[in-house]
Design a protein around this motif. Structure first.
Motif, PDB file in Angstrom:
ATOM      1  N   GLU A  28      -0.074  -5.992  10.123  1.00 19.02           N
ATOM      2  CA  GLU A  28       0.341  -4.812  10.883  1.00 19.02           C
ATOM      3  C   GLU A  28      -0.650  -3.661  10.729  1.00 19.02           C
ATOM      4  OE1 GLU A  28       3.327  -7.600  10.673  1.00 19.02           O
ATOM      5  OE2 GLU A  28       2.568  -6.549   8.904  1.00 19.02           O
ATOM      6  N   GLN A  31      -3.829  -4.487  12.752  1.00 20.35           N
ATOM      7  CA  GLN A  31      -3.565  -4.289  14.182  1.00 20.35           C
ATOM      8  C   GLN A  31      -3.462  -2.810  14.528  1.00 20.35           C
ATOM      9  OE1 GLN A  31       0.035  -6.617  14.517  1.00 20.35           O
ATOM     10  NE2 GLN A  31      -1.071  -8.361  15.417  1.00 20.35           N
ATOM     11  N   THR A  68      -9.841  -9.907  14.344  1.00 18.25           N
ATOM     12  CA  THR A  68      -9.209  -8.851  15.142  1.00 18.25           C
ATOM     13  C   THR A  68     -10.253  -7.859  15.645  1.00 18.25           C
ATOM     14  OG1 THR A  68      -7.227  -9.085  13.770  1.00 18.25           O
ATOM     15  CG2 THR A  68      -7.343  -7.155  15.188  1.00 18.25           C
ATOM     16  N   SER A  72     -11.641  -7.116  19.755  1.00 21.02           N
ATOM     17  CA  SER A  72     -11.337  -5.807  20.306  1.00 21.02           C
ATOM     18  C   SER A  72     -12.474  -5.307  21.194  1.00 21.02           C
ATOM     19  CB  SER A  72     -11.096  -4.807  19.168  1.00 21.02           C
ATOM     20  OG  SER A  72     -10.947  -3.493  19.674  1.00 21.02           O
ATOM     21  N   ARG A 264       3.968  -0.704  12.249  1.00 15.81           N
ATOM     22  CA  ARG A 264       2.661  -0.792  12.927  1.00 15.81           C
ATOM     23  C   ARG A 264       2.461   0.385  13.871  1.00 15.81           C
ATOM     24  NH1 ARG A 264       2.395  -6.095  15.915  1.00 15.81           N
ATOM     25  NH2 ARG A 264       3.852  -4.995  17.260  1.00 15.81           N
ATOM     26  N   THR A 268      -0.454   3.224  13.642  1.00 15.90           N
ATOM     27  CA  THR A 268      -1.331   3.474  14.794  1.00 15.90           C
ATOM     28  C   THR A 268      -1.362   4.958  15.129  1.00 15.90           C
ATOM     29  OG1 THR A 268      -0.906   1.285  15.741  1.00 15.90           O
ATOM     30  CG2 THR A 268      -1.722   2.972  17.237  1.00 15.90           C
TER      31      THR A 268
END
Length: 285
Positions: A28, A31, A68, A72, A264, A268
């Protein structure tokens, strides 16, 4: 899209802005950092390092962070934070990390130089840039303990110049009153010392322990050569606060997915806020 090289770091130093180095421990948080980078359009460093390896396992977290970041559209460097182990540094370089930090700050000066020089040679041979630390921060990287700056030792500008020349590092992490984790009293940086270090060394400076730093202190650091700012405790707090809020509705149905998603999203939002804060140019001093 992996962010290679030091161009973004040197550009940040020139513009009196800073690249955030966000510590990630699990799926999490990885991300969340990547989502913040994609939303902001700014370069970030995803720091999957030594302390996080103890939780998630080195191979698993390395693979997760690198995969990841590569998938991106954002400019994301994958950075090894606070490593004291040359074998660990070699493993991360071989895996594809774009930068590494060798932390010999606990060692006598000559031993710190020797360890750092070896790590820098390993990194540069692979096209990876290297950060090191001189001086010592109080507090814990993973747990906020209410530490004060008095528990650390300040970076000496003349010694910083000698250290940088002797090791060939690309960025220098400094101790100027900054502390790992949140503190009971607001942190006051020694900005005059920071300016003297900037004037003494030819590489961008790194500020660890920036969570909770007062705005004027942070801007003062950016004006004085800090081009990378490490953030950990603010993200941890955002994660755990979101979990705490989600639990009353999640527990009856054992809804782990909703709980993880809330955490998450909170990380963010925190990472995006910090990224934008660091992107605000501050007039150099």
């Amino acid at each position: 899209m992996l962010l290679h090289g030091t161009d973004a770091l040197t550009a940040a130093a020139r513009e009196s802005t800073a690249i955030p180095g966000f510590v990630a421990y699990n799926l999490e948080t990885v991300q969340a950092v990547v989502a913040a980078a994609e939303t902001s359009g700014r370069p970030v460093l995803l720091q999957a390092g030594s302390s996080a390896f103890k939780h998630a396992g080195r191979e698993a977290l390395m693979a997760l962070a690198l995969d990841t970041a590569r998938r991106s559209t954002a400019r994301i460097g994958v950075h090894l934070d606070h490593s004291r182990d040359l074998a660990e540094i070699a493993a991360c370089i071989d895996a594809g990390y774009t930068s590494v930090m060798i932390d010999g700050s606990h060692l006598p000066f000559a031993q710190n130089v020797a360890l750092t020089r070896t790590a820098v040679a390993m990194a540069h041979e692979a096209g990876v840039w290297a950060e090191a630390e001189l001086g010592a921060l109080a507090g814990d990287e993973d747990v906020s303990t209410g530490a004060t700056a008095a528990g650390g030792s300040m970076t000496d500008p003349d010694q910083a110049a000698e250290f940088t020349a002797a090791t060939g590092i690309d960025a220098l992490a400094v101790a100027v009153g900054n502390v790992h984790g949140f503190t009971a009293e607001p942190v006051r940086l020694d900005l005059d010392r920071l300016a003297a270090i900037r004037d003494a060394v030819p590489v961008p400076l790194v500020l660890h322990g920036a969570s909770g730093l007062p705005e004027e202190q942070l801007l003062g650091a950016l004006r004085r050569g800090v081009a990378k700012v490490n953030v950990n405790a603010e993200l941890r707090r955002a994660y755990l606060t979101a979990v705490e809020s989600a639990l009353p509705s999640a527990l009856p149905g054992s809804d782990t997915v909703a709980t993880w998603a809330a955490a998450r999203d909170a990380v963010t939002a925190a990472a995006l806020r910090i990224t934008e804060r660091l992107a605000t140019a501050a007039r150099p001093v």
